[in-house]
Structure formats: C-alpha cells, structure tokens
Design a protein around this motif. Structure first.
Motif, PDB file in Angstrom:
ATOM      1  N   THR A   1      60.842  43.417  49.127  1.00 10.80           N
ATOM      2  CA  THR A   1      60.729  43.612  47.680  1.00 10.80           C
ATOM      3  C   THR A   1      59.943  42.486  47.027  1.00 10.80           C
ATOM      4  O   THR A   1      58.997  42.730  46.265  1.00 10.80           O
ATOM      5  CB  THR A   1      62.131  43.702  47.047  1.00 10.80           C
ATOM      6  N   LEU A   2      60.303  41.252  47.314  1.00 13.38           N
ATOM      7  CA  LEU A   2      59.675  40.125  46.629  1.00 13.38           C
ATOM      8  C   LEU A   2      58.228  39.913  47.062  1.00 13.38           C
ATOM      9  O   LEU A   2      57.367  39.607  46.230  1.00 13.38           O
ATOM     10  CB  LEU A   2      60.484  38.848  46.858  1.00 13.38           C
ATOM     11  N   THR A   3      57.946  40.074  48.340  1.00 12.39           N
ATOM     12  CA  THR A   3      56.561  39.893  48.786  1.00 12.39           C
ATOM     13  C   THR A   3      55.656  40.998  48.250  1.00 12.39           C
ATOM     14  O   THR A   3      54.520  40.733  47.824  1.00 12.39           O
ATOM     15  CB  THR A   3      56.468  39.834  50.318  1.00 12.39           C
ATOM     16  N   SER A   4      56.161  42.233  48.237  1.00 10.51           N
ATOM     17  CA  SER A   4      55.367  43.345  47.699  1.00 10.51           C
ATOM     18  C   SER A   4      55.115  43.160  46.206  1.00 10.51           C
ATOM     19  O   SER A   4      53.995  43.361  45.714  1.00 10.51           O
ATOM     20  CB  SER A   4      56.074  44.676  47.940  1.00 10.51           C
ATOM     21  N   LEU A   5      56.144  42.768  45.489  1.00  9.63           N
ATOM     22  CA  LEU A   5      56.023  42.557  44.053  1.00  9.63           C
ATOM     23  C   LEU A   5      55.043  41.427  43.754  1.00  9.63           C
ATOM     24  O   LEU A   5      54.126  41.575  42.917  1.00  9.63           O
ATOM     25  CB  LEU A   5      57.397  42.240  43.474  1.00  9.63           C
ATOM     26  N   HIS A   6      55.206  40.318  44.425  1.00 14.29           N
ATOM     27  CA  HIS A   6      54.347  39.157  44.209  1.00 14.29           C
ATOM     28  C   HIS A   6      52.891  39.480  44.540  1.00 14.29           C
ATOM     29  O   HIS A   6      51.973  39.153  43.761  1.00 14.29           O
ATOM     30  CB  HIS A   6      54.842  38.000  45.075  1.00 14.29           C
ATOM     31  N   ASN A   7      52.652  40.121  45.676  1.00 14.01           N
ATOM     32  CA  ASN A   7      51.289  40.455  46.088  1.00 14.01           C
ATOM     33  C   ASN A   7      50.623  41.418  45.107  1.00 14.01           C
ATOM     34  O   ASN A   7      49.429  41.301  44.811  1.00 14.01           O
ATOM     35  CB  ASN A   7      51.288  41.047  47.492  1.00 14.01           C
ATOM     36  N   THR A   8      51.397  42.377  44.616  1.00 11.37           N
ATOM     37  CA  THR A   8      50.840  43.352  43.667  1.00 11.37           C
ATOM     38  C   THR A   8      50.456  42.682  42.357  1.00 11.37           C
ATOM     39  O   THR A   8      49.365  42.915  41.815  1.00 11.37           O
ATOM     40  CB  THR A   8      51.841  44.487  43.401  1.00 11.37           C
ATOM     41  N   LEU A   9      51.334  41.849  41.821  1.00 10.77           N
ATOM     42  CA  LEU A   9      51.032  41.176  40.556  1.00 10.77           C
ATOM     43  C   LEU A   9      49.860  40.219  40.702  1.00 10.77           C
ATOM     44  O   LEU A   9      49.031  40.075  39.791  1.00 10.77           O
ATOM     45  CB  LEU A   9      52.274  40.450  40.041  1.00 10.77           C
ATOM     46  N   ASN A  10      49.757  39.565  41.841  1.00  6.86           N
ATOM     47  CA  ASN A  10      48.604  38.699  42.103  1.00  6.86           C
ATOM     48  C   ASN A  10      47.315  39.507  42.187  1.00  6.86           C
ATOM     49  O   ASN A  10      46.256  39.072  41.718  1.00  6.86           O
ATOM     50  CB  ASN A  10      48.805  37.920  43.403  1.00  6.86           C
ATOM     51  N   LYS A  11      47.387  40.684  42.777  1.00 12.97           N
ATOM     52  CA  LYS A  11      46.200  41.532  42.929  1.00 12.97           C
ATOM     53  C   LYS A  11      45.587  41.862  41.574  1.00 12.97           C
ATOM     54  O   LYS A  11      44.361  41.952  41.447  1.00 12.97           O
ATOM     55  CB  LYS A  11      46.577  42.815  43.680  1.00 12.97           C
ATOM     56  N   TYR A  12      46.436  42.020  40.566  1.00 15.98           N
ATOM     57  CA  TYR A  12      45.952  42.363  39.232  1.00 15.98           C
ATOM     58  C   TYR A  12      45.849  41.135  38.315  1.00 15.98           C
ATOM     59  O   TYR A  12      45.647  41.283  37.107  1.00 15.98           O
ATOM     60  CB  TYR A  12      46.870  43.411  38.601  1.00 15.98           C
ATOM     61  N   ASP A  13      45.995  39.949  38.900  1.00 16.73           N
ATOM     62  CA  ASP A  13      45.869  38.693  38.143  1.00 16.73           C
ATOM     63  C   ASP A  13      46.813  38.638  36.951  1.00 16.73           C
ATOM     64  O   ASP A  13      46.441  38.198  35.849  1.00 16.73           O
ATOM     65  CB  ASP A  13      44.421  38.483  37.671  1.00 16.73           C
ATOM     66  N   ILE A  14      48.045  39.091  37.165  1.00 15.35           N
ATOM     67  CA  ILE A  14      49.045  39.052  36.102  1.00 15.35           C
ATOM     68  C   ILE A  14      49.871  37.769  36.247  1.00 15.35           C
ATOM     69  O   ILE A  14      50.544  37.575  37.266  1.00 15.35           O
ATOM     70  CB  ILE A  14      49.975  40.284  36.174  1.00 15.35           C
ATOM     71  N   PRO A  15      49.799  36.878  35.261  1.00 25.52           N
ATOM     72  CA  PRO A  15      50.636  35.665  35.339  1.00 25.52           C
ATOM     73  C   PRO A  15      52.109  36.055  35.310  1.00 25.52           C
ATOM     74  O   PRO A  15      52.524  36.857  34.461  1.00 25.52           O
ATOM     75  CB  PRO A  15      50.234  34.876  34.089  1.00 25.52           C
ATOM     76  N   HIS A  16      52.874  35.507  36.223  1.00 27.49           N
ATOM     77  CA  HIS A  16      54.248  35.995  36.332  1.00 27.49           C
ATOM     78  C   HIS A  16      55.194  34.975  36.937  1.00 27.49           C
ATOM     79  O   HIS A  16      54.763  33.975  37.533  1.00 27.49           O
ATOM     80  CB  HIS A  16      54.281  37.265  37.200  1.00 27.49           C
TER      81      HIS A  16
END
Length: 254
Positions: free
Chosen positions: A19-34
């Motif tokens: 869950t956390l790796t998928s979420l983190h990778n996805t948000l990074n892919k779209y350059d969303i600060p999080h």
C-alpha cells in the motif's frame, strides 16, 4: 498544495508495504507534494516494525502509534490531528483504494477549488472488485437511507476514501465517532455546514491479506446515531456551525 494521506492500520503487516510503496510511487509520478501519515492502532502483529523499515525508504512517511482508545475512528482522528498538508485524504491500509483515484481527487480539488472531493464506487466510471454480496446489499440500503434522511444526492457516504481541505477538517470539528461511523460523520457534517464538494468515480478492491475490521452487526446503531446527530444539526442548529463566507454550493460534478 501539499497533500497529506491519513492511513489507519491495525494488524496490516501483510498489506502495508504494498500500500505505502504504491501510494508513494504514484504520487511521486505526478509530482504531488505529499506526506503519508500512518496511525498504527496498537497493532498486535509486526505492523510497527514494517513501518519502521519503510520510513527509511520513504522520506515522506510519518507514523504514530495510537496508545488508545483504539478503533478505526480513533485511529483516523489521531492522524487528522497531526497531518501537516493543505488537504488530507483518508486511505485504507489494505490497498482497497486505488492511488490513481487519489490523484484524480487531488486534481479535481486543485482545479475546481472544492472544499471536499468524495468518491463514489456506484456511479458511472466507478467499480467494485470482489465485493461481498451481503455487504453490497447492506451498503446500498444504508446509503439509500442516508440520502433520503439527509435530502442529498450523493450515493456513497459510507465510502471512507475522501479528500478534504485543511480548513474543512477544522470546520467540522469536534469529531464524535470512534468507529467506522466516522466515515459518514465527516462528509455529512461538511455538507450540513455548507462546504462545497465534487464527486469523482472511484474503484474498490477487496483485500488480499488479513481480515476486514468492519463488524456490520456492531455498527448499525452507531451509524444511526451519527445520522441523527447530523440531521438534528441540519434543522435545529440555526446555522451556528456553517462555513463562513459561504460560496455557492457545488454538489455533484461528473
């Protein structure tokens, strides 16, 4: 706009890494600060150890252990008191929610200036995968009752996966629900208090590991209590809790 993601986790050592790796990778892919805020709800398995390991790999991960009282609502509320972003989403630790849907929520909020973005698994574009038949019947009946009682069009109030601006979260406090009934308290209070929202179709996939923490038999009266509270506030609070400088209300956007 910085996005915080609050994730309650109880005995999720088998699911939490994916869950956390998928979420983190996805948000990074779209350059969303999080930031990803996980509340370990006093787990009895290895969830805490996994979080400690993942925090070394994911700089945006922060985690807490809720010493008690414990329960889904308490765990979410623990995270909602500690996040640092401009907006915050509630996301499930079992990967039943899709990170790509969260990106859609975020973009909808940024582009439309909405106070909240709600997901719907039941309108065009939404889907459920391996959803238990009995649970589906109970879900649709419960949501129909909420719609009729509150006089709203939104058809998936019990869906926990939603996004709120920080100002919205502050404006719907204090929170009452300690359990899964928090999933309807947050959106219903936001609606009653005049915060605008958009609805985005989302998907839901049944967990692959562990067991669901939702005990349907235990929750009926608790959901009813929150529903009645929000109904009473809607008709009898005289607008005391309404959003200040109220903008025109936006309900459903497709």
């Amino acid at each position: 706009m910085k996005l915080s993601v609050v994730i309650p986790a109880y005995n999720e050592e088998e699911s939490i890494t994916h869950t956390l790796t998928s979420l983190h990778n996805t948000l990074n892919k779209y350059d969303i600060p999080h930031e990803i805020c996980v509340t370990n709800d006093n787990s009895k398995d290895g969830t805490l150890a996994v979080l400690q390991q993942l925090s070394e790999q994911i700089p945006e991960l922060v985690y807490y252990t809720n010493p008690g009282p414990n329960g889904f609502g308490y765990a979410v509320r623990y995270g909602l008191e500690r996040f640092s972003g401009d907006c915050v989403a509630v996301f499930m630790a079992d990967m039943s929610d899709d990170p790509e849907d969260l990106v859609k929520y975020y973009k909808k909020m940024v582009e439309g200036g909405y106070d909240c973005v709600f997901g719907s698994r039941w309108e065009k574009g939404g889907q459920v995968i391996d959803y238990p038949a009995l649970k589906k019947v109970i879900n649709r009946v419960a949501n129909f009752i909420v719609r009729m009682v509150m006089g709203i069009k939104y058809n998936d109030t019990t869906n926990a996966f939603k996004l709120y601006k920080r100002e919205t979260i502050e404006g719907i406090k204090p929170f009452l629900a300690p359990h899964f009934n928090l999933t309807i308290e947050l959106p219903l209070k936001a609606i009653v208090r005049g915060y605008n929202y958009a609805v985005v179709p989302n998907s839901w996939t049944n967990r692959k590991y562990g067991e669901s923490k939702l005990k349907i038999k235990e929750m009926g009266s608790r959901y009813f209590f929150i529903l009645m509270y929000c109904l009473i506030e809607k008709y009898f609070s005289q607008g005391d809790f309404m959003k200040k400088d109220l903008a025109p209300k936006k309900e459903v956007s497709r």
